[in-house]
Design an enzyme around this catalytic site. Structure first.
Site, PDB file in Angstrom:
ATOM      1  N   HIS A  89       0.834  -1.202   0.000  1.00 50.44           N
ATOM      2  CA  HIS A  89       0.000   0.000   0.000  1.00 50.44           C
ATOM      3  C   HIS A  89       0.864   1.246   0.000  1.00 50.44           C
ATOM      4  CE1 HIS A  89       0.796  -1.181   4.180  1.00 50.44           C
ATOM      5  NE2 HIS A  89       0.735   0.094   4.492  1.00 50.44           N
TER       6      HIS A  89
ATOM      7  N   HIS B 225       0.892   5.121   1.270  1.00 43.34           N
ATOM      8  CA  HIS B 225       0.264   6.135   2.113  1.00 43.34           C
ATOM      9  C   HIS B 225       0.312   7.456   1.343  1.00 43.34           C
ATOM     10  CE1 HIS B 225       0.603   4.065   6.165  1.00 43.34           C
ATOM     11  NE2 HIS B 225       1.475   3.360   5.465  1.00 43.34           N
TER      12      HIS B 225
HETATM   13  P1  AMP Z   1       1.950   0.275   7.471  1.00 40.85           P
HETATM   14  O1  AMP Z   1       2.648   0.480   8.781  1.00 40.85           O
HETATM   15  O2  AMP Z   1       2.665   0.960   6.329  1.00 40.85           O
HETATM   16  O3  AMP Z   1       1.689  -1.183   7.206  1.00 40.85           O
HETATM   17  O4  AMP Z   1       0.567   1.029   7.586  1.00 40.85           O
HETATM   18  C1  AMP Z   1      -0.639   0.396   7.820  1.00 40.85           C
HETATM   19  C2  AMP Z   1      -1.680   1.476   7.925  1.00 40.85           C
HETATM   20  O5  AMP Z   1      -2.944   0.863   7.863  1.00 40.85           O
HETATM   21  C3  AMP Z   1      -1.628   2.281   9.224  1.00 40.85           C
HETATM   22  O6  AMP Z   1      -1.468   3.671   8.920  1.00 40.85           O
HETATM   23  C4  AMP Z   1      -2.991   2.007   9.870  1.00 40.85           C
HETATM   24  O7  AMP Z   1      -3.536   3.126  10.534  1.00 40.85           O
HETATM   25  C5  AMP Z   1      -3.826   1.588   8.676  1.00 40.85           C
HETATM   26  N1  AMP Z   1      -4.951   0.705   8.984  1.00 40.85           N
HETATM   27  C6  AMP Z   1      -4.931  -0.454   9.701  1.00 40.85           C
HETATM   28  N2  AMP Z   1      -6.160  -1.009   9.739  1.00 40.85           N
HETATM   29  C7  AMP Z   1      -6.972  -0.195   9.020  1.00 40.85           C
HETATM   30  C8  AMP Z   1      -8.367  -0.215   8.690  1.00 40.85           C
HETATM   31  N3  AMP Z   1      -9.172  -1.212   9.104  1.00 40.85           N
HETATM   32  N4  AMP Z   1      -8.864   0.789   7.933  1.00 40.85           N
HETATM   33  C9  AMP Z   1      -8.071   1.788   7.506  1.00 40.85           C
HETATM   34  N5  AMP Z   1      -6.755   1.866   7.776  1.00 40.85           N
HETATM   35  C10 AMP Z   1      -6.211   0.901   8.528  1.00 40.85           C
END
Ligand code: AMP
Length: 139
Positions: A100, A102
């Site tokens: 993903h 950001h």
């Molecule tokens: P990463 O550390 O790059 O894997 O980021 C994962 C991101 O996913 C974090 O910023 C979380 O806040 C976000 N996240 C986790 N669960 C959800 C969810 N159910 N809906 C939206 N965002 C999420």
């Protein structure tokens, strides 16, 4: 078999999200714990942990969606600039093992920082490293 990621559950509709955009290969939605207003995520619908595992066609679709959503989000917020962040693997801070991007919209003086301390490139090290990478790329 490993469990489906949270994002796969969102893609399937088993978990809710604030959807922003969707096409055949990608999905964009708001991050549940935003670091700035408009912080959102753009994902591949198919689950891969590492960016290098994503087939090129899908990666192309992903970056196109990032561009569209980034523009739309900043237009909606009345700004223009944002950070794009990809945490590629757990050591790099990846918590959800599903590729993903950001999109983190920025505002003047918002005080957000990555907190990284920059060093100085060492000439010998740089020469060896560049050579190793060129070699890896030629294989
Ligand atoms: P990463 O550390 O790059 O894997 O980021 C994962 C991101 O996913 C974090 O910023 C979380 O806040 C976000 N996240 C986790 N669960 C959800 C969810 N159910 N809906 C939206 N965002 C999420």
């Amino acid at each position: 078999m490993s469990e489906d990621s949270i994002f796969t559950k969102i893609v399937r509709g088993d978990l809710p999200c604030y959807k922003l955009f969707e096409d055949d290969l990608t999905l964009a939605f708001l991050d549940i714990n935003p670091v700035s207003k408009g912080h959102c995520l753009v994902i591949c619908k198919e689950e891969y942990q590492y960016i290098e595992d994503v087939p090129d066609e899908m990666l192309g679709a992903l970056i196109k969606s990032v561009k569209r959503v980034g523009q739309a989000m900043t237009t909606a917020l009345g700004g223009k600039d944002y950070n794009l962040i990809v945490n590629n693997g757990p050591i790099a801070g990846q918590e959800v093992p599903h590729v993903h991007f950001h999109i983190v919209p920025r505002e003047p003086g918002d005080g957000l920082r990555t907190g990284w301390k920059q060093g100085k490139l060492n000439n010998d090290e740089a020469k060896d490293l560049a050579e190793s990478v060129r070699k890896a790329l030629s294989n």
